[in-house]
Design an enzyme around this catalytic site. Structure first.
Site, PDB file in Angstrom:
ATOM      1  CD  GLU A   1     -12.277  -5.034  -8.013  1.00 30.05           C
ATOM      2  OE1 GLU A   1     -12.116  -4.234  -8.890  1.00 30.05           O
ATOM      3  OE2 GLU A   1     -11.711  -4.819  -6.850  1.00 30.05           O
TER       4      GLU A   1
ATOM      5  CE  LYS B   1      -9.170  -3.429  -4.941  1.00 24.08           C
ATOM      6  NZ  LYS B   1     -10.228  -3.057  -5.618  1.00 24.08           N
TER       7      LYS B   1
ATOM      8  CB  CYS C   1      -9.070  -3.729  -9.209  1.00 21.45           C
ATOM      9  SG  CYS C   1      -9.345  -1.865 -10.199  1.00 21.45           S
TER      10      CYS C   1
HETATM   11  N1  URP Z   1     -11.549  -1.372  -8.151  1.00 18.55           N
HETATM   12  C1  URP Z   1     -10.703  -0.505  -8.063  1.00 18.55           C
HETATM   13  O1  URP Z   1      -9.757  -0.841  -7.167  1.00 18.55           O
HETATM   14  N2  URP Z   1     -10.796   0.541  -8.785  1.00 18.55           N
HETATM   15  C2  URP Z   1      -9.811   1.661  -8.541  1.00 18.55           C
HETATM   16  C3  URP Z   1      -9.626   2.403  -9.437  1.00 18.55           C
HETATM   17  C4  URP Z   1      -8.735   2.318 -10.444  1.00 18.55           C
HETATM   18  O2  URP Z   1      -7.463   1.212 -10.088  1.00 18.55           O
HETATM   19  O3  URP Z   1      -8.498   2.310 -11.524  1.00 18.55           O
END
Ligand code: URP
Length: 384
Positions: A119, A196, A233
């Site tokens: 990401e 996203k 993510c």
């Molecule tokens: N980059 C992101 O969305 N991280 C959020 C935390 C997770 O999903 O573990």
């Protein structure tokens, strides 16, 4: 053993568990044993010299009478940032291009057809700071940015589909920012982009300060090597998000991520794997590595002391298959390239065995969900 030196679950098991028990433990933890992919010596040498973990596995399917095997090689790349976070923006981006470019070169030697980066791979994961500058300067056009041009060159040079998750600046819509994966075809054309869908509001993941929930839906990209989708993510915590990509026909769903040990590590090995099982498809979970320090301290809104870093991004990228098997993870501490050969025929074979798509009561869920999202919804609870 401190969190920062614990290299991987697999290494610890290999070191401490005797052979026969290890086989059983692996069967229970990882499902059917995967054949190791025989990687060219030049690739192994280059990985050693360039200091990254290189692993390769094969996910086989049973032979069929009417369909030939449908093998595709995917490459998952995890990496640390290169320069300090206060180095000039363009220097940081260029250093990451160089590093990831040299790993992609090895992916090409390994015959990778589709590569996916982590990401927002061109920058530190600076959203914890809530500061705008200089982080918003890392944003680029998905169609025409410096990084997309770089990926187009890679795609053409290596005949490889490149999935490039970046911070996008959308000039057509007032210069807004998005968290976006650009999908570049192996011909070098930008096939499209996937934004996203779910923006975290947890821990130091202050991304909602910068961009909104994506508006590209659950697009699937038909590539020469199969139908792919990108669930970025935090979307991995949302089973319906995976499901909708699968409903649109995704055979492989990539999950480029940035997540830290204290927050999500126990969930990491479960979520993408469960999605592969539930949706009769392959999933590829990719996480960044290392600790990133920021000049100005920030707080987490939890009464604890202000700090300069997010914690440890624990790598551990892996591939999961519809039959519940999964590859071992890459290192928790080192850059890495995971090469996996997937026979996409496995998706339909497992669908025919377990029938989740056939037995899913989607009409029922659709009807009930339609009611549940109404303001006047009354939960269906029977009381005495
Ligand atoms: N980059 C992101 O969305 N991280 C959020 C935390 C997770 O999903 O573990």
């Amino acid at each position: 053993m401190s969190e920062y030196v614990f290299e991987s679950l697999e290494k610890t098991l290999e070191t401490h568990i005797p052979g026969a028990e290890l086989k059983e433990i692996k069967r229970i933890l990882y499902g059917k044993e995967l054949r190791k992919l025989i990687l060219p010596q030049t690739a192994l040498d280059a990985a050693l010299e360039r200091d990254f973990d290189l692993q390769g596995y094969v996910f086989e399917a049973a032979p069929e009478q009417l369909r030939a095997p449908s093998a595709v090689r995917v490459g998952l790349i995890q990496n640390k940032i290169i320069l300090p976070t206060d180095a000039p923006v363009l220097d940081q981006i260029t250093a990451l291009h160089k590093r990831v470019g040299e790993i992609v070169e090895v992916a090409a030697i390994c015959g990778v057809n589709v590569v996916c980066f982590q990401e927002t791979w061109t920058m530190p994961f600076a959203f914890c700071t809530r500061e705008r500058e200089p982080w918003t300067e890392f944003a680029e056009s998905a169609e025409d940015g410096f990084t997309t041009h770089f990926c187009q060159e890679l795609a053409k040079k290596y005949n490889m589909v490149v999935v490039s998750p970046i911070l996008e600046r959308d000039e057509i819509h007032g210069g807004t920012l998005w968290n976006t994966a650009v999908v570049v075809s192996n011909t070098g054309t930008v096939l499209g982009k996937s934004r996203k869908n779910h923006i975290p509001r947890v821990g130091d993941f202050n991304e909602s300060t910068y961009y909104m929930e994506g508006n590209t839906g659950h697009q699937v990209f038909q590539t020469q090597f199969g139908k792919i989708a990108v669930n970025i993510c935090y979307g991995r915590h949302h089973p319906l998000n995976w499901f909708m990509y699968s409903m649109n026909g995704a055979e492989i769903i990539f999950n480029p991520s940035a997540t830290v040990g204290a927050l999500s590590e126990p969930m990491w090995s479960v979520e993408a794997r469960n999605a592969a099982i539930a949706n009769h498809c392959f999933t590829c979970a990719i996480n960044r590595v290392g600790v990133e320090y920021f000049k100005n301290e920030f707080t987490s809104g939890d009464g604890k002391k202000a700090h300069h870093d997010f914690g440890h991004f624990y790598g551990s990228s892996y591939v999961a298959a519809p039959d519940g098997s999964r590859s071992p993870g890459l290192s928790r501490t080192q850059d890495g390239l995971l090469v996996a050969e997937l026979d996409l025929n496995l998706n339909r074979q497992i669908a025919d065995k377990w029938n989740f798509k056939m037995t899913g009561r989607y009409d029922l869920y659709a009807e009930e969900l339609t009611k549940a999202v109404q303001h006047a919804f009354k939960p269906n609870i029977v009381k005495e």
